[in-house]
Design an enzyme around this catalytic site. Structure first.
Site, short mmCIF file in Angstrom:
data_model
loop_
_atom_site.label_atom_id
_atom_site.label_comp_id
_atom_site.label_asym_id
_atom_site.label_seq_id
_atom_site.Cartn_x
_atom_site.Cartn_y
_atom_site.Cartn_z
N HIS A 49 0.82 -1.22 0.00
CA HIS A 49 0.00 0.00 0.00
C HIS A 49 0.85 1.27 0.00
CE1 HIS A 49 -3.87 -1.96 0.51
NE2 HIS A 49 -3.38 -2.71 1.49
N GLU A 152 -6.86 -12.57 4.38
CA GLU A 152 -7.62 -11.34 4.63
C GLU A 152 -8.88 -11.25 3.79
OE1 GLU A 152 -4.85 -8.07 4.32
OE2 GLU A 152 -3.86 -8.88 2.57
N ASP A 178 -8.81 -5.70 5.77
CA ASP A 178 -9.30 -6.28 4.52
C ASP A 178 -10.33 -7.37 4.80
OD1 ASP A 178 -8.28 -4.99 2.19
OD2 ASP A 178 -6.29 -5.62 2.82
C1 3PY Z 1 -5.35 -5.44 6.88
O1 3PY Z 1 -5.85 -5.24 7.99
O2 3PY Z 1 -5.99 -5.66 5.85
C2 3PY Z 1 -3.90 -5.40 6.75
O3 3PY Z 1 -3.40 -5.64 5.67
C3 3PY Z 1 -3.08 -5.09 7.96
O4 3PY Z 1 -1.72 -5.16 7.73
MG MG Z 2 -4.68 -5.90 4.09
#
Ligand code: 3PY
Ligand code: MG
Length: 262
Positions: A49, A152, A178
């Site tokens: 990111h 995620e 995510d």
């Molecule tokens: C998320 O919470 O999606 C992350 O990638 C945290 O690092």
């Molecule tokens: Mg993430």
């Protein structure tokens, strides 16, 4: 070369003993130095990111060299060349985001391991002291280099058994934000549906003998206690931006009260 901090990380992952890291979102070597000096055993630098890139990883690897903190890179995706370059500039391993299938997990492992375990290419690079430690690094890298799959999404949760069955995947790292988006409750990282998913992931790790990790993005004592109780051992607390934000706000609040500024 693999030094004390990298060997400590490998040992903690293998023995499932707690190891605490933090996160670099600013791409700043200075922030990495400060967090390393604070005693975090590992730091994750975000290349998914941010604009850090491989050059940013190399700068941070230099900044924390000799500070007893291992460097992991959250790469942008399971990409063979990006993973190779991050390892070659000195990362101890990679955290691969959004892993949803065994095929993605296999690509990540192949990128990180030399033949016959994978397709990593040999070179003289920063990681083997520009060739001075070529033999030693080549002989130990496949065992030492860490590969963590980020789970995620709901698809990642649904396919967790096949992802964890991939040899060379050391364990998982949950991305709660995510995950909240994937389950249709953006930002509600403690939503009951998510908690159920987290629980099923930790249980899967236990079944497969792999390490369970989580990014506790805004840590509280309560969340830490819960992580211990659930059996997470690969723990990431907060991030440079969060720690700075929180302490800057607290200092400013105190100053406003003291100087009676509305
Ligand atoms: C998320 O919470 O999606 C992350 O990638 C945290 O690092
Ligand atoms: Mg993430």
């Amino acid at each position: 070369m693999f030094n004390g901090s990298e060997l400590r990380l490998r040992k903690a992952l293998d023995s499932k003993t707690p190891i605490i890291g933090s996160w670099i979102q600013t791409s700043s070597p200075t922030c990495a130095e400060i967090l390393a000096n604070a005693g975090f055993a590992w730091l994750g630098i975000d290349c998914e990111h941010t604009s850090a890139g491989v050059q940013g990883v190399e700068n941070i690897a230099r900044a924390i060299h000799g500070r007893n903190t291992a460097l992991l890179v959250r790469v942008s995706r399971a990409d063979i060349i990006e993973i190779r370059q991050c390892l070659d500039v000195g990362a101890a391993g990679v955290i691969v985001p959004m892993v949803e299938t065994a095929a993605q997990a296999r690509t990540a492992v192949a990128a990180a391991k030399y033949p016959p375990d994978g397709v990593r290419g040999y070179c003289f690079g920063r990681m083997n002291d520009w060739g001075a430690c070529f033999d030693e690094y080549a002989a130990t890298a496949n065992k030492s280099v860490v590969v963590i799959a980020m789970i995620e999404t709901k698809a990642g949760v649904d396919n967790i058994d096949e992802i964890l069955a991939v040899g060379g995947i050391d364990g998982i790292f949950i991305g709660p934000y995510d995950m909240s988006g994937s389950y249709g409750v953006p930002g509600q990282t403690q939503h009951p549906h998510l908690k159920k998913a987290y629980q099923s992931l930790v249980e899967a790790c236990r079944r497969h003998g792999k390490v369970a990790g989580q990014h506790i993005v805004k840590s509280t004592p309560g969340k830490l206690n819960e992580a211990v109780a659930l059996g997470y051992t690969f723990i990431c607390l907060d991030a440079d931006i969060i720690l700075m934000h929180q302490s800057a706000r607290a200092v400013m609040e105190t100053a406003k009260e003291t100087f009676n500024i509305k």
